[in-house]
Every structure is written in structure tokens, then in C-alpha cells.
Write a protein that holds these residues in place. Sequence first.
Motif, mmCIF file in Angstrom:
data_model
loop_
_atom_site.group_PDB
_atom_site.id
_atom_site.type_symbol
_atom_site.label_atom_id
_atom_site.label_comp_id
_atom_site.label_asym_id
_atom_site.label_seq_id
_atom_site.Cartn_x
_atom_site.Cartn_y
_atom_site.Cartn_z
ATOM 1 N N GLN A 15 0.840 -1.208 0.000
ATOM 2 C CA GLN A 15 0.000 0.000 0.000
ATOM 3 C C GLN A 15 0.875 1.259 0.000
ATOM 4 O O GLN A 15 0.568 2.237 -0.686
ATOM 5 N N LEU A 18 2.161 1.715 -3.434
ATOM 6 C CA LEU A 18 1.082 2.256 -4.259
ATOM 7 C C LEU A 18 0.935 3.756 -4.020
ATOM 8 O O LEU A 18 0.833 4.541 -4.966
ATOM 9 N N HIS A 22 1.357 6.758 -6.713
ATOM 10 C CA HIS A 22 0.350 7.802 -6.956
ATOM 11 C C HIS A 22 1.008 9.182 -6.884
ATOM 12 O O HIS A 22 0.788 10.033 -7.748
ATOM 13 N N ARG A 54 2.332 1.775 -10.569
ATOM 14 C CA ARG A 54 1.132 2.063 -9.775
ATOM 15 C C ARG A 54 0.066 0.989 -10.025
ATOM 16 O O ARG A 54 -0.510 0.441 -9.092
ATOM 17 N N MET A 57 1.124 -2.250 -8.405
ATOM 18 C CA MET A 57 0.935 -2.238 -6.951
ATOM 19 C C MET A 57 -0.545 -2.351 -6.584
ATOM 20 O O MET A 57 -0.893 -2.995 -5.596
ATOM 21 N N ALA A 58 -1.420 -1.752 -7.379
ATOM 22 C CA ALA A 58 -2.860 -1.895 -7.120
ATOM 23 C C ALA A 58 -3.269 -3.363 -7.259
ATOM 24 O O ALA A 58 -4.041 -3.884 -6.431
ATOM 25 N N PRO A 68 -7.066 -1.366 -2.784
ATOM 26 C CA PRO A 68 -6.075 -0.339 -3.139
ATOM 27 C C PRO A 68 -6.524 1.059 -2.720
ATOM 28 O O PRO A 68 -7.669 1.445 -2.954
#
Length: 156
Positions: A15, A18, A22, A54, A57-58, A68
Motif C-alpha cells: 500500500q 502504491l 500515486h 502504480r 501495486m494496485a 487499493p
Amino acid sequence: MSTKAKVSAELTAVQAALGAEHAAVYGYGVVGGHIREGRRTEVRAAYDAHRARRDEMARAVRDLDGKPEPAAAAYALPFTVTDSESAVRLAAELEDRVAGVYSDLVRAAEGDRRQAAAQALREAAVRAVRWRGESVAFPGLAERSATSTASATPTT
């Protein structure tokens, strides 16, 4: 450490990665708006790389049965970006922060995810060197001692 605690630590690290991605995507939008013409291809490549990470990672968050975290509407930048020189400094800072978060994920993950995190850390460190023109001994670690957060802070 129990299996449940290990998965929880890994999910927390994913997280965070992520969130850093972002912030990097947002930050590169700012960089792209101020960078000189000759470096726009580098900005586009970095922007695209962070968008891909990104999304990766989601997916990883979902694979760990998490939800996410969405991107913030805006992020507080570490300094004002007004020209190409400050845009280059921001790009290097973004990469340093991303490397720091991926160093945490390397520690928390195993197997393929750990390998992917190490690759992401390496890529961020290489981009930071390209932006900065010099390297640091331990990418993702030295920068963390200088800052209290590994990613840009969402504005409220």
C-alpha cells in the motif's frame, strides 16, 4: 512472525508503494509542466514507468486481499517548482522517495514480489542519478534518514 502478520506487513508495504507511485505520477505531471524541451522524453518515460508500477501495486494489493488506496486529488510538493531546474530537482526527489518505499517492500516481501520491488528500487535509483547527475551509496536508505516520509503528502 506468524503468516498472518507477515501478510499484513507485506500489504502495508505494498500500500505504501502504491501511495508513492500515486504521488510520483502526480509529481511528474508537475515536472512535465516545467521541464525544458530537451528532457521531456525522460519525463514521459518516467511518468509511464510510474503509472505501470502504480497499476502493478494496485493489483498486488488486491492479490493480498486488500483494497487499493485511491490517489489523492493533489499532493503537497517538497518545494515550489517554478522552472526547469526546480523540476529536475523534484524529479530526483520523487525517485528518492519511491526508492525508499521500495526498500521497505523488499524487506517485507518474498519471492516474485520481492524481486519486483528490488527491480523497482533499482529503476528509481537509476532515474534519480540521471536527474541529479550523481548517485548515493545506498539508494532508498540514505534518503530516508533525511526525510520523515517516503512519499509525498496528500493535500487536504
